[in-house]
Design an enzyme around this catalytic site. Sequence first.
Site, short mmCIF file in Angstrom:
data_model
loop_
_atom_site.label_atom_id
_atom_site.label_comp_id
_atom_site.label_asym_id
_atom_site.label_seq_id
_atom_site.Cartn_x
_atom_site.Cartn_y
_atom_site.Cartn_z
N SER A 249 0.77 -0.94 -0.18
CA SER A 249 0.10 0.07 -0.07
C SER A 249 1.06 1.32 -0.01
O SER A 249 2.01 1.35 0.61
CB SER A 249 -0.96 -0.01 1.34
OG SER A 249 -0.28 0.08 2.38
N GLY B 122 -0.36 4.65 0.42
CA GLY B 122 -1.15 5.94 0.56
C GLY B 122 -1.91 6.29 -0.42
O GLY B 122 -2.61 5.43 -0.97
N GLY C 108 -2.46 4.15 -3.62
CA GLY C 108 -3.25 2.92 -3.75
C GLY C 108 -2.44 1.90 -3.48
O GLY C 108 -1.42 1.81 -2.67
N GLY D 290 -4.67 1.20 6.65
CA GLY D 290 -4.00 0.03 6.33
C GLY D 290 -4.76 -1.13 6.95
O GLY D 290 -4.69 -2.06 6.37
N ASP D 291 -5.17 -0.93 8.11
CA ASP D 291 -5.92 -1.88 8.75
C ASP D 291 -7.34 -2.30 8.19
O ASP D 291 -7.60 -3.24 8.16
CB ASP D 291 -6.20 -1.30 10.42
CG ASP D 291 -4.90 -1.12 11.10
OD1 ASP D 291 -3.75 -1.62 10.58
OD2 ASP D 291 -5.14 -0.09 11.94
N1 LIG Z 1 -6.26 10.16 1.60
C1 LIG Z 1 -6.68 9.00 1.39
N2 LIG Z 1 -7.60 8.91 0.41
C2 LIG Z 1 -8.04 7.87 -0.05
N3 LIG Z 1 -7.54 6.55 0.08
C3 LIG Z 1 -6.32 6.65 0.83
C4 LIG Z 1 -5.83 7.69 1.32
N4 LIG Z 1 -4.80 7.51 2.43
C5 LIG Z 1 -4.64 6.20 2.33
N5 LIG Z 1 -5.80 5.54 1.23
C6 LIG Z 1 -5.91 4.03 0.95
O1 LIG Z 1 -5.45 3.45 2.11
C7 LIG Z 1 -4.52 2.45 1.64
C8 LIG Z 1 -3.51 2.14 2.89
O2 LIG Z 1 -2.78 3.28 3.07
P1 LIG Z 1 -1.36 3.38 3.71
O3 LIG Z 1 -0.46 3.04 2.66
O4 LIG Z 1 -1.24 4.55 4.31
O5 LIG Z 1 -1.53 2.14 4.79
P2 LIG Z 1 -0.59 1.96 6.29
O6 LIG Z 1 0.78 2.84 6.21
O7 LIG Z 1 -0.42 0.50 6.57
O8 LIG Z 1 -1.67 2.55 7.28
P3 LIG Z 1 -2.01 2.05 8.96
O9 LIG Z 1 -0.89 1.11 9.38
O10 LIG Z 1 -1.91 3.30 9.73
O11 LIG Z 1 -3.35 1.25 9.10
C9 LIG Z 1 -3.86 2.93 0.72
O12 LIG Z 1 -3.15 2.29 -0.18
C10 LIG Z 1 -5.04 4.03 -0.16
O13 LIG Z 1 -5.97 2.90 -0.89
MG LIG Z 2 -0.20 -0.30 8.38
#
Ligand SMILES: Nc1ncnc2c1ncn2[C@@H]1O[C@H](COP(=O)(O)OP(=O)(O)OP(=O)(O)O)[C@@H](O)[C@H]1O
Ligand SMILES: [Mg+2]
Length: 311
Positions: A218, A220, A223, A249-250
Site C-alpha cells: 500500500s 497511501g 493506492g 491500512g488496517d
Molecule cells: N487520503 C486518502 N484517500 C483515499 N485513500 C487513501 C488515503 N490514504 C490512504 N488511502 C488508502 O489506504 C491504503 C492504505 O494506506 P497506507 O498505505 O497509508 O497504509 P498504512 O501505512 O499501512 O496505514 P496504517 O498502518 O496506519 O493503517 C492506501 O493504499 C490507499 O488505498
Molecule cells: Mg499499516
Amino acid sequence: VIVTVTLNPALDVTYPVDALVAHTTHRVREVRERPGGKGLNVARVLHALGEPVLATGLLGGVTGERVRALLDATGVPSRFVPTAGQTRRTIAVVDPRDSTNFSEPGPAVSPAEWSRFRAGYADILGAADVVVLAGSLPPGLPLDAYATLIRLARARGVPTVLDTSGAALREGVHAAPDIVKPNQAELTSLLHAPPDQPPSTAAVGRVVGMGARAVVASFGLLGLVVATAAGGWRAVPPEPVAGNPTGAGDACVAALARGLRAGTPWPDLLAEAVALSAAAVAAPVAGAVDLPTYQRLRPRVLITEEGPAPC
Ligand SMILES: Nc1ncnc2c1ncn2[C@@H]1O[C@H](COP(=O)(O)OP(=O)(O)OP(=O)(O)O)[C@@H](O)[C@H]1O
Ligand SMILES: [Mg+2]
C-alpha cells in the site's frame, strides 16, 4: 469466522489539547479511550461489515481489563490469553494542527504465556476460515512468532494475512503467508531499498520471491499494488479522501481477509480494499469505516493489470 491475532494490543488514550507546547504543562479536559492495536482495528472493521470475527491475543493487568471492556462494548467477540505483565498504553496528544504520539513497548511475555497462547490458538484454528496476524510483537516473544502461527494455520488448511513490520515481518514472510500487506516504509525495509516510483509489480514481486504467496503493498494516496506468481494488478483511489489516514491500512487488511474467505478474484478484491481503506480515512478514528464512502467509491476504483511477479 475470521480470527484476528493481536499479540501486543494497547489501550489507546487520546488527550485533546488546544495547542501542544513542549516543556509546558497542559490541562486535559477530556480523556478518550479505545481498544487499540492493529489486529483489534481489523476486527472492528470486519464486525462493522457484518463479517463473523473472533479477536484473540494477549491481555494483562488493569489496562488489559479496560481494553477487554471497551472491546466487549463494540460487540466484537474475543478470547484472550492473560499475561502477568500489563497491556501497554499509547498516548496521542491531539491539537488542531497535528497529533503527537507516545507508544509503550508492551509487557514482557514469558515462554509459558506464549505456549498457553499457542495452545488456545490451535483450538481456535478448528473454527477459523482465515487468520489475520497484525501489529508489533511484545517484548519476550521470539521474532519468528508470526512465522510459527502461520505454519500452525497452514497445517490446518487455514489461510493467513500478515501485516507487521521490521524483523517480525521479515521472519513472517519466510513462512509463506497467503497475503502480506506492507506499506511503503515496510516494503523499503524488507527490500533494503525504496521501491521505484510509481511502485511496480517488479519491486513488490521481490517479496513473493522471499516466500509470500501474494504481496499487497500500500502506497497511501497512490493506492495498492498486488504481486502474485500468477499476475499483478494496481488499484488507485478514485479521489483523495480528507480525514484521518491512521488505520487505513488496517481497513485494507480487513478487506483482504474478507475477500480471501470469499474467494474474491484479485481485481474485485483490490477495488474493495481501496474503497474500504478510503472509507477508513473518512472515519474519525482507526478501526472505524464510513460505509457511505465505501459504497460511493467502490464502483469507481480504477484497476489496471500489470505483469506477474518475476520469480
Ligand atoms: N487520503 C486518502 N484517500 C483515499 N485513500 C487513501 C488515503 N490514504 C490512504 N488511502 C488508502 O489506504 C491504503 C492504505 O494506506 P497506507 O498505505 O497509508 O497504509 P498504512 O501505512 O499501512 O496505514 P496504517 O498502518 O496506519 O493503517 C492506501 O493504499 C490507499 O488505498
Ligand atoms: Mg499499516
